[in-house]
Motif scaffolding. Sequence first.
Motif, PDB file in Angstrom:
ATOM      1  N   ILE A  25       0.880  -1.179   0.000  1.00 11.57           N
ATOM      2  CA  ILE A  25       0.000   0.000   0.000  1.00 11.57           C
ATOM      3  C   ILE A  25       0.913   1.224   0.000  1.00 11.57           C
ATOM      4  O   ILE A  25       1.646   1.452   0.962  1.00 11.57           O
ATOM      5  N   CYS A  26       0.890   1.978  -1.088  1.00 11.29           N
ATOM      6  CA  CYS A  26       1.790   3.134  -1.169  1.00 11.29           C
ATOM      7  C   CYS A  26       1.432   4.142  -0.090  1.00 11.29           C
ATOM      8  O   CYS A  26       0.257   4.527   0.047  1.00 11.29           O
ATOM      9  N   PRO A  27       2.442   4.601   0.667  1.00 10.96           N
ATOM     10  CA  PRO A  27       2.149   5.550   1.736  1.00 10.96           C
ATOM     11  C   PRO A  27       1.693   6.922   1.240  1.00 10.96           C
ATOM     12  O   PRO A  27       1.215   7.733   2.035  1.00 10.96           O
ATOM     13  N   HIS A  28       1.824   7.196  -0.052  1.00  9.84           N
ATOM     14  CA  HIS A  28       1.369   8.502  -0.551  1.00  9.84           C
ATOM     15  C   HIS A  28      -0.156   8.543  -0.635  1.00  9.84           C
ATOM     16  O   HIS A  28      -0.791   9.194   0.189  1.00  9.84           O
ATOM     17  N   GLN A  29      -0.727   7.839  -1.587  1.00  8.59           N
ATOM     18  CA  GLN A  29      -2.195   7.882  -1.718  1.00  8.59           C
ATOM     19  C   GLN A  29      -2.797   6.485  -1.843  1.00  8.59           C
ATOM     20  O   GLN A  29      -3.810   6.298  -2.508  1.00  8.59           O
ATOM     21  N   LEU A  30      -2.129   5.533  -1.247  1.00  7.72           N
ATOM     22  CA  LEU A  30      -2.698   4.188  -1.061  1.00  7.72           C
ATOM     23  C   LEU A  30      -2.842   3.347  -2.336  1.00  7.72           C
ATOM     24  O   LEU A  30      -3.607   2.385  -2.364  1.00  7.72           O
ATOM     25  N   THR A  31      -2.133   3.696  -3.388  1.00 10.63           N
ATOM     26  CA  THR A  31      -2.101   2.817  -4.567  1.00 10.63           C
ATOM     27  C   THR A  31      -1.589   1.440  -4.146  1.00 10.63           C
ATOM     28  O   THR A  31      -0.697   1.331  -3.301  1.00 10.63           O
ATOM     29  N   HIS A  32      -2.117   0.405  -4.766  1.00  8.20           N
ATOM     30  CA  HIS A  32      -1.768  -0.959  -4.363  1.00  8.20           C
ATOM     31  C   HIS A  32      -2.118  -1.907  -5.499  1.00  8.20           C
ATOM     32  O   HIS A  32      -2.916  -1.568  -6.378  1.00  8.20           O
ATOM     33  N   VAL A  43       8.498   0.555  -6.764  1.00  8.91           N
ATOM     34  CA  VAL A  43       8.034   1.776  -7.419  1.00  8.91           C
ATOM     35  C   VAL A  43       6.515   1.834  -7.394  1.00  8.91           C
ATOM     36  O   VAL A  43       5.843   0.842  -7.684  1.00  8.91           O
ATOM     37  N   CYS A  44       6.017   3.001  -7.033  1.00 10.23           N
ATOM     38  CA  CYS A  44       4.591   3.266  -7.200  1.00 10.23           C
ATOM     39  C   CYS A  44       4.480   4.166  -8.422  1.00 10.23           C
ATOM     40  O   CYS A  44       4.933   5.314  -8.386  1.00 10.23           O
ATOM     41  N   SER A  45       3.945   3.643  -9.486  1.00  7.96           N
ATOM     42  CA  SER A  45       3.885   4.394 -10.739  1.00  7.96           C
ATOM     43  C   SER A  45       2.727   5.374 -10.792  1.00  7.96           C
ATOM     44  O   SER A  45       2.567   6.073 -11.788  1.00  7.96           O
ATOM     45  N   SER A  46       1.930   5.450  -9.747  1.00 10.69           N
ATOM     46  CA  SER A  46       0.855   6.452  -9.745  1.00 10.69           C
ATOM     47  C   SER A  46       1.445   7.856  -9.797  1.00 10.69           C
ATOM     48  O   SER A  46       1.025   8.691 -10.586  1.00 10.69           O
ATOM     49  N   HIS A  47       2.423   8.124  -8.931  1.00  8.51           N
ATOM     50  CA  HIS A  47       3.068   9.447  -8.941  1.00  8.51           C
ATOM     51  C   HIS A  47       4.572   9.316  -8.789  1.00  8.51           C
ATOM     52  O   HIS A  47       5.245  10.238  -8.343  1.00  8.51           O
ATOM     53  N   LEU A  48       5.106   8.135  -9.108  1.00 11.72           N
ATOM     54  CA  LEU A  48       6.546   7.887  -9.148  1.00 11.72           C
ATOM     55  C   LEU A  48       7.267   8.076  -7.806  1.00 11.72           C
ATOM     56  O   LEU A  48       8.264   8.798  -7.713  1.00 11.72           O
ATOM     57  N   SER A  49       6.790   7.404  -6.836  1.00  8.32           N
ATOM     58  CA  SER A  49       7.575   7.292  -5.597  1.00  8.32           C
ATOM     59  C   SER A  49       8.381   5.998  -5.673  1.00  8.32           C
ATOM     60  O   SER A  49       7.928   5.010  -6.263  1.00  8.32           O
ATOM     61  N   ALA A  50       9.568   6.000  -5.086  1.00  9.86           N
ATOM     62  CA  ALA A  50      10.399   4.786  -5.070  1.00  9.86           C
ATOM     63  C   ALA A  50      10.920   4.534  -3.662  1.00  9.86           C
ATOM     64  O   ALA A  50      11.125   5.481  -2.873  1.00  9.86           O
ATOM     65  N   GLY A  58      10.022  10.880  -4.903  1.00  8.60           N
ATOM     66  CA  GLY A  58       8.576  10.937  -5.149  1.00  8.60           C
ATOM     67  C   GLY A  58       7.826  11.605  -4.022  1.00  8.60           C
ATOM     68  O   GLY A  58       8.410  11.986  -3.003  1.00  8.60           O
ATOM     69  N   PRO A  59       6.513  11.758  -4.206  1.00  8.00           N
ATOM     70  CA  PRO A  59       5.705  12.509  -3.244  1.00  8.00           C
ATOM     71  C   PRO A  59       5.438  11.802  -1.927  1.00  8.00           C
ATOM     72  O   PRO A  59       4.978  12.437  -0.978  1.00  8.00           O
ATOM     73  N   ALA A  60       5.658  10.497  -1.867  1.00  9.21           N
ATOM     74  CA  ALA A  60       5.493   9.813  -0.570  1.00  9.21           C
ATOM     75  C   ALA A  60       6.476  10.425   0.415  1.00  9.21           C
ATOM     76  O   ALA A  60       7.590  10.803   0.038  1.00  9.21           O
TER      77      ALA A  60
HETATM   78  S1  FES Z   1       0.028   6.915  -4.621  1.00 12.00           S
HETATM   79 FE1  FES Z   1       2.027   6.156  -4.746  1.00 12.00          FE
HETATM   80  S2  FES Z   1       3.210   7.849  -5.379  1.00 12.00           S
HETATM   81 FE2  FES Z   1       1.198   8.601  -5.222  1.00 12.00          FE
END
Ligand code: FES
Length: 244
Positions: free
Chosen positions: A115-122, A151-158, A170-172
């Motif tokens: 679960i991406c800590p930025h906006q929960l993409t998973h 990598v979370c490709s929603s907003h490119l956090s690594a 990235g934004p996380a």
């Molecule tokens: S939700 Fe993962 S970088 Fe934004």
Amino acid sequence: MERRGFLKLSGTTAAAIVVAPSLITETLKADDEGLYKTYDKIMLQDKEGKPLKSADLVKEENYVFNFPHVATPCILVKLDGEAKKGTKLKADDGTEYIFKGGVGKENDIVAYSAICPHQLTHPQPDTSFFQYVPTGTKTLAYDKAVGGVFVCSSHLSAFTPKDGGKRVTGPATEGLTQIVLEIDDNDVIWAVGALGPNKFHDYLKAFKKEFKKYYRNKRNAKKLVKKEAKVVTLKNFSKDIQQF
Ligand code: FES
């Protein structure tokens, strides 16, 4: 319902999530002050229901399982080298915690909450924008290394798995939650706890509609996994894997 890679919710088995990224801005709620929480030991199983052994793992493959809740996805990876314990990390609220390292003979097997800590993409059965990118594979998210990162490709956090899931770009603003593993004398892998800030609370609160669709209700999605969790490759879990 026939869905490729869908981990069915049945009895004590962990199940999959089918939810989309969304804009969530709540702050994290750590499960305990020390940012480490143990759970009932969960035995990982392969897709046939046999105990998953470290010797079964293909290097740098993405394996998905759900832990500690029935609907919270994690990714397990046998890395290309040791993940040494000891990296110091810090949550947004200033709480420090120390990476517990990988397991296995080479200390190279790790798992993190997916679960991406930025906006929960998973990862979800239809699409996944979140994954481990193997060494040698380029990613737009992080050019300081060629692969070897989540990598979370929603907003490119690594995030670097050898450093406890530390956020490197990235934004996380925080790292990934380490899922703490153990390997028993028979080489079987178990999930035993979660370390670091986690988004389980926010996630379980955010996707009520989807949980209703796939788990009948949020209460089922929120249940803790009992006894065992099925593990499948991300390729078999998601029909479409997006990586930028
Ligand atoms: S939700 Fe993962 S970088 Fe934004």
